[in-house]
Design an enzyme around this catalytic site. Structure first.
Site, mmCIF file in Angstrom:
data_model
loop_
_atom_site.group_PDB
_atom_site.id
_atom_site.type_symbol
_atom_site.label_atom_id
_atom_site.label_comp_id
_atom_site.label_asym_id
_atom_site.label_seq_id
_atom_site.Cartn_x
_atom_site.Cartn_y
_atom_site.Cartn_z
ATOM 1 N N ASP A 79 33.276 42.435 45.487
ATOM 2 C CA ASP A 79 34.503 42.706 45.513
ATOM 3 C C ASP A 79 34.975 44.333 46.255
ATOM 4 O O ASP A 79 34.908 44.711 46.144
ATOM 5 C CB ASP A 79 34.079 43.312 44.036
ATOM 6 C CG ASP A 79 33.865 42.247 42.860
ATOM 7 O OD1 ASP A 79 33.410 41.258 43.636
ATOM 8 O OD2 ASP A 79 34.716 41.615 42.307
ATOM 9 N N HIS A 226 30.141 45.946 45.486
ATOM 10 C CA HIS A 226 31.384 46.129 46.296
ATOM 11 C C HIS A 226 31.552 46.907 47.277
ATOM 12 O O HIS A 226 30.887 48.054 47.341
ATOM 13 C CB HIS A 226 32.466 47.955 44.926
ATOM 14 C CG HIS A 226 32.430 46.707 43.277
ATOM 15 N ND1 HIS A 226 31.599 46.606 42.691
ATOM 16 C CD2 HIS A 226 33.755 46.261 42.412
ATOM 17 C CE1 HIS A 226 32.173 45.941 41.148
ATOM 18 N NE2 HIS A 226 32.987 45.825 41.303
#
Length: 259
Positions: A79, A226
Protein backbone atom coordinates in the site's frame (compact mmCIF):
# COMPACT_ATOMS: atom_id res chain seq x y z
CA UNK A 1 -40.89 38.89 -40.53
CA UNK A 2 -44.11 39.66 -38.65
CA UNK A 3 -43.81 42.63 -36.27
CA UNK A 4 -45.06 42.39 -32.70
CA UNK A 5 -47.49 44.98 -31.45
CA UNK A 6 -46.61 46.82 -28.21
CA UNK A 7 -48.74 44.48 -26.08
CA UNK A 8 -47.15 41.53 -27.84
CA UNK A 9 -43.66 42.81 -27.13
CA UNK A 10 -44.51 43.27 -23.43
CA UNK A 11 -45.84 39.71 -23.24
CA UNK A 12 -42.72 38.31 -24.89
CA UNK A 13 -40.42 40.16 -22.50
CA UNK A 14 -42.40 38.90 -19.51
CA UNK A 15 -42.26 35.34 -20.81
CA UNK A 16 -38.49 35.51 -21.38
CA UNK A 17 -37.93 36.93 -17.90
CA UNK A 18 -39.97 34.15 -16.33
CA UNK A 19 -38.04 31.51 -18.29
CA UNK A 20 -34.68 32.99 -17.23
CA UNK A 21 -35.73 33.04 -13.58
CA UNK A 22 -36.91 29.43 -13.82
CA UNK A 23 -33.59 28.43 -15.36
CA UNK A 24 -31.68 30.06 -12.51
CA UNK A 25 -33.78 28.30 -9.90
CA UNK A 26 -33.48 24.94 -11.63
CA UNK A 27 -29.73 25.35 -12.01
CA UNK A 28 -29.39 26.20 -8.34
CA UNK A 29 -31.45 23.18 -7.35
CA UNK A 30 -29.35 20.80 -9.43
CA UNK A 31 -26.09 22.17 -8.05
CA UNK A 32 -27.34 21.93 -4.46
CA UNK A 33 -28.46 18.34 -4.98
CA UNK A 34 -25.07 17.29 -6.37
CA UNK A 35 -23.24 18.73 -3.39
CA UNK A 36 -25.50 17.51 -0.60
CA UNK A 37 -27.03 14.28 -1.86
CA UNK A 38 -25.83 11.31 0.19
CA UNK A 39 -27.23 8.73 -2.20
CA UNK A 40 -25.17 7.23 -5.03
CA UNK A 41 -26.23 8.30 -8.48
CA UNK A 42 -28.23 5.84 -10.53
CA UNK A 43 -26.54 7.14 -13.71
CA UNK A 44 -23.06 6.38 -15.03
CA UNK A 45 -20.17 7.14 -12.70
CA UNK A 46 -18.14 10.25 -13.43
CA UNK A 47 -14.87 11.74 -12.17
CA UNK A 48 -14.80 15.05 -10.31
CA UNK A 49 -14.06 16.68 -13.67
CA UNK A 50 -17.46 15.52 -14.90
CA UNK A 51 -16.15 13.17 -17.57
CA UNK A 52 -18.03 9.85 -17.79
CA UNK A 53 -15.94 6.94 -16.54
CA UNK A 54 -15.39 4.27 -19.19
CA UNK A 55 -17.84 1.35 -19.01
CA UNK A 56 -16.53 -1.60 -16.99
CA UNK A 57 -17.69 -5.10 -16.22
CA UNK A 58 -19.12 -4.91 -12.69
CA UNK A 59 -17.69 -7.16 -9.97
CA UNK A 60 -19.08 -8.18 -6.58
CA UNK A 61 -19.37 -5.42 -3.97
CA UNK A 62 -18.32 -7.69 -1.10
CA UNK A 63 -14.83 -7.24 0.36
CA UNK A 64 -12.46 -9.87 -0.99
CA UNK A 65 -10.06 -11.82 1.20
CA UNK A 66 -9.84 -15.22 -0.47
CA UNK A 67 -7.02 -16.07 -2.91
CA UNK A 68 -7.72 -17.12 -6.46
CA UNK A 69 -7.65 -20.88 -6.73
CA UNK A 70 -8.23 -21.42 -3.01
CA UNK A 71 -6.09 -23.90 -1.13
CA UNK A 72 -3.07 -23.07 0.99
CA UNK A 73 -2.20 -19.66 -0.41
CA UNK A 74 -1.40 -16.16 0.73
CA UNK A 75 -1.90 -12.82 -0.97
CA UNK A 76 0.74 -10.11 -0.70
CA UNK A 77 -0.58 -6.54 -0.87
CA UNK A 78 1.55 -3.39 -0.89
CA UNK A 79 0.00 0.00 0.00
CA UNK A 80 0.56 3.76 -0.30
CA UNK A 81 3.04 3.93 -3.20
CA UNK A 82 4.51 4.10 -5.62
CA UNK A 83 7.61 5.54 -3.98
CA UNK A 84 10.84 6.13 -5.94
CA UNK A 85 13.02 4.81 -3.11
CA UNK A 86 11.07 1.87 -1.74
CA UNK A 87 8.93 0.51 -4.58
CA UNK A 88 11.94 -0.62 -6.64
CA UNK A 89 13.40 -2.38 -3.59
CA UNK A 90 10.12 -4.14 -2.88
CA UNK A 91 9.91 -5.18 -6.52
CA UNK A 92 13.43 -6.63 -6.35
CA UNK A 93 12.55 -8.79 -3.33
CA UNK A 94 9.32 -10.00 -4.93
CA UNK A 95 11.13 -10.89 -8.13
CA UNK A 96 13.87 -12.75 -6.27
CA UNK A 97 11.18 -14.92 -4.66
CA UNK A 98 9.01 -15.27 -7.79
CA UNK A 99 6.08 -13.62 -6.02
CA UNK A 100 3.35 -11.48 -7.57
CA UNK A 101 1.56 -8.91 -5.43
CA UNK A 102 -1.19 -6.31 -5.53
CA UNK A 103 0.03 -2.70 -5.35
CA UNK A 104 -2.57 -0.38 -3.85
CA UNK A 105 -1.56 3.02 -5.18
CA UNK A 106 -2.47 6.59 -4.26
CA UNK A 107 -3.55 8.55 -7.33
CA UNK A 108 -1.16 11.53 -7.15
CA UNK A 109 1.81 9.26 -6.39
CA UNK A 110 1.02 7.19 -9.47
CA UNK A 111 0.74 10.35 -11.55
CA UNK A 112 4.11 11.57 -10.24
CA UNK A 113 5.89 8.26 -10.94
CA UNK A 114 4.37 6.64 -14.03
CA UNK A 115 7.61 4.78 -14.73
CA UNK A 116 7.16 2.91 -11.44
CA UNK A 117 3.54 2.08 -12.17
CA UNK A 118 4.56 0.63 -15.52
CA UNK A 119 7.40 -1.28 -13.91
CA UNK A 120 4.92 -2.83 -11.47
CA UNK A 121 2.65 -3.85 -14.33
CA UNK A 122 5.52 -5.16 -16.47
CA UNK A 123 6.62 -7.42 -13.61
CA UNK A 124 3.20 -9.11 -13.58
CA UNK A 125 1.72 -7.50 -10.49
CA UNK A 126 -1.82 -6.14 -10.25
CA UNK A 127 -3.04 -2.61 -9.49
CA UNK A 128 -5.38 -1.42 -6.78
CA UNK A 129 -7.03 1.98 -6.26
CA UNK A 130 -6.12 3.44 -2.85
CA UNK A 131 -7.87 6.80 -3.47
CA UNK A 132 -6.53 10.28 -4.08
CA UNK A 133 -5.68 11.52 -0.60
CA UNK A 134 -5.57 8.39 1.62
CA UNK A 135 -8.29 9.86 3.82
CA UNK A 136 -8.94 7.34 6.59
CA UNK A 137 -12.14 9.19 7.50
CA UNK A 138 -13.72 8.59 4.08
CA UNK A 139 -16.51 6.61 5.68
CA UNK A 140 -17.74 9.82 7.36
CA UNK A 141 -17.74 11.90 4.15
CA UNK A 142 -20.48 12.52 1.56
CA UNK A 143 -20.92 10.04 -1.24
CA UNK A 144 -19.86 12.66 -3.81
CA UNK A 145 -16.51 12.96 -2.01
CA UNK A 146 -16.04 9.19 -1.90
CA UNK A 147 -16.83 8.97 -5.61
CA UNK A 148 -14.27 11.67 -6.44
CA UNK A 149 -11.58 10.01 -4.35
CA UNK A 150 -12.12 6.62 -5.97
CA UNK A 151 -12.75 7.51 -9.61
CA UNK A 152 -10.10 10.21 -9.92
CA UNK A 153 -7.49 7.86 -8.47
CA UNK A 154 -8.53 5.10 -10.85
CA UNK A 155 -8.15 7.49 -13.78
CA UNK A 156 -4.67 8.65 -12.70
CA UNK A 157 -3.37 5.16 -11.97
CA UNK A 158 -4.59 3.73 -15.27
CA UNK A 159 -3.19 6.70 -17.20
CA UNK A 160 0.18 6.22 -15.49
CA UNK A 161 0.04 2.50 -16.23
CA UNK A 162 -0.41 3.07 -19.93
CA UNK A 163 -3.86 1.55 -19.95
CA UNK A 164 -3.49 -1.42 -17.59
CA UNK A 165 -6.66 -1.95 -15.62
CA UNK A 166 -7.01 -1.25 -11.91
CA UNK A 167 -8.57 -4.45 -10.59
CA UNK A 168 -9.17 -3.71 -6.90
CA UNK A 169 -10.19 -0.92 -4.54
CA UNK A 170 -8.89 -0.66 -0.99
CA UNK A 171 -10.32 1.98 1.33
CA UNK A 172 -7.66 3.84 3.37
CA UNK A 173 -7.59 2.45 6.88
CA UNK A 174 -10.37 0.05 5.93
CA UNK A 175 -12.88 2.93 5.80
CA UNK A 176 -15.25 1.14 3.44
CA UNK A 177 -18.89 2.12 3.08
CA UNK A 178 -21.69 0.42 1.15
CA UNK A 179 -21.57 3.36 -1.27
CA UNK A 180 -17.80 3.25 -1.81
CA UNK A 181 -17.93 -0.48 -2.44
CA UNK A 182 -20.77 0.00 -4.92
CA UNK A 183 -18.91 2.79 -6.75
CA UNK A 184 -15.74 0.72 -7.04
CA UNK A 185 -17.47 -2.51 -8.01
CA UNK A 186 -19.47 -0.78 -10.74
CA UNK A 187 -16.14 0.23 -12.29
CA UNK A 188 -14.74 -3.29 -12.17
CA UNK A 189 -12.67 -2.85 -8.99
CA UNK A 190 -13.25 -5.53 -6.35
CA UNK A 191 -13.14 -4.14 -2.80
CA UNK A 192 -10.06 -5.61 -1.15
CA UNK A 193 -9.56 -6.19 2.55
CA UNK A 194 -6.78 -7.74 4.58
CA UNK A 195 -6.37 -10.32 7.34
CA UNK A 196 -2.81 -9.73 8.56
CA UNK A 197 -1.86 -6.13 9.37
CA UNK A 198 1.91 -6.07 9.73
CA UNK A 199 1.81 -2.52 11.20
CA UNK A 200 5.02 -1.90 9.28
CA UNK A 201 4.06 1.78 8.94
CA UNK A 202 4.68 2.09 12.69
CA UNK A 203 8.30 0.93 12.20
CA UNK A 204 8.12 -1.74 14.93
CA UNK A 205 11.32 -3.44 13.72
CA UNK A 206 11.85 -6.19 11.18
CA UNK A 207 11.63 -8.96 13.76
CA UNK A 208 8.26 -7.72 14.99
CA UNK A 209 6.86 -7.46 11.46
CA UNK A 210 7.88 -11.05 10.75
CA UNK A 211 6.52 -12.21 14.10
CA UNK A 212 3.17 -10.52 13.43
CA UNK A 213 2.81 -12.35 10.13
CA UNK A 214 3.58 -15.74 11.67
CA UNK A 215 1.18 -15.13 14.55
CA UNK A 216 -1.72 -13.67 12.55
CA UNK A 217 -1.64 -15.82 9.43
CA UNK A 218 -4.29 -18.08 10.96
CA UNK A 219 -6.72 -15.14 10.60
CA UNK A 220 -6.66 -15.35 6.82
CA UNK A 221 -4.50 -15.17 3.71
CA UNK A 222 -4.23 -11.47 2.80
CA UNK A 223 -1.13 -9.74 4.20
CA UNK A 224 -0.76 -5.96 4.29
CA UNK A 225 2.58 -4.20 3.71
CA UNK A 226 3.50 -0.64 2.67
CA UNK A 227 5.97 0.72 0.14
CA UNK A 228 4.97 4.39 0.60
CA UNK A 229 4.23 6.89 3.32
CA UNK A 230 7.67 6.90 4.90
CA UNK A 231 10.87 4.95 5.44
CA UNK A 232 10.31 1.29 4.53
CA UNK A 233 13.64 -0.47 5.06
CA UNK A 234 12.05 -2.69 7.70
CA UNK A 235 9.34 -3.72 5.25
CA UNK A 236 11.86 -4.64 2.59
CA UNK A 237 13.88 -6.75 5.02
CA UNK A 238 10.74 -8.37 6.47
CA UNK A 239 9.64 -9.39 2.99
CA UNK A 240 13.11 -10.77 2.30
CA UNK A 241 12.79 -13.01 5.37
CA UNK A 242 9.12 -13.96 5.33
CA UNK A 243 8.64 -14.87 1.67
CA UNK A 244 11.05 -17.85 1.80
CA UNK A 245 9.50 -18.87 5.13
CA UNK A 246 6.02 -18.91 3.59
CA UNK A 247 7.31 -21.10 0.78
CA UNK A 248 8.92 -23.47 3.26
CA UNK A 249 5.60 -23.73 5.11
CA UNK A 250 3.91 -24.92 1.95
CA UNK A 251 2.13 -21.69 1.01
CA UNK A 252 1.82 -20.53 -2.55
CA UNK A 253 1.18 -16.88 -3.39
CA UNK A 254 -1.88 -15.84 -5.34
CA UNK A 255 -3.90 -12.79 -6.29
CA UNK A 256 -7.14 -12.06 -4.44
CA UNK A 257 -10.39 -13.13 -6.08
CA UNK A 258 -12.05 -10.57 -8.33
CA UNK A 259 -15.30 -12.37 -9.12
Amino acid sequence: MRRLTAPGRRAAVALASAAALTGILVGGYVWDTEVKDDKPSSGPETSSQGRPAPPRQPVPESIAHAPEGGGKAVTITIDDGPDPTWTPRVLDVLEANDVRAVFCMVGPAAQAHPELVRKVVAAGHRLCDHTMDHDVTMDTKPVAYQRQQILDAQRLIEAAAGGAKVEYYRAPGGAFTPDSRKIAAAQGMRPLGWNVDTKDFELPGTDQIVRTIKEQLRRGPTILFHDGGGERAQTVEALRQVLPWLHDQGYRTAFPVIR
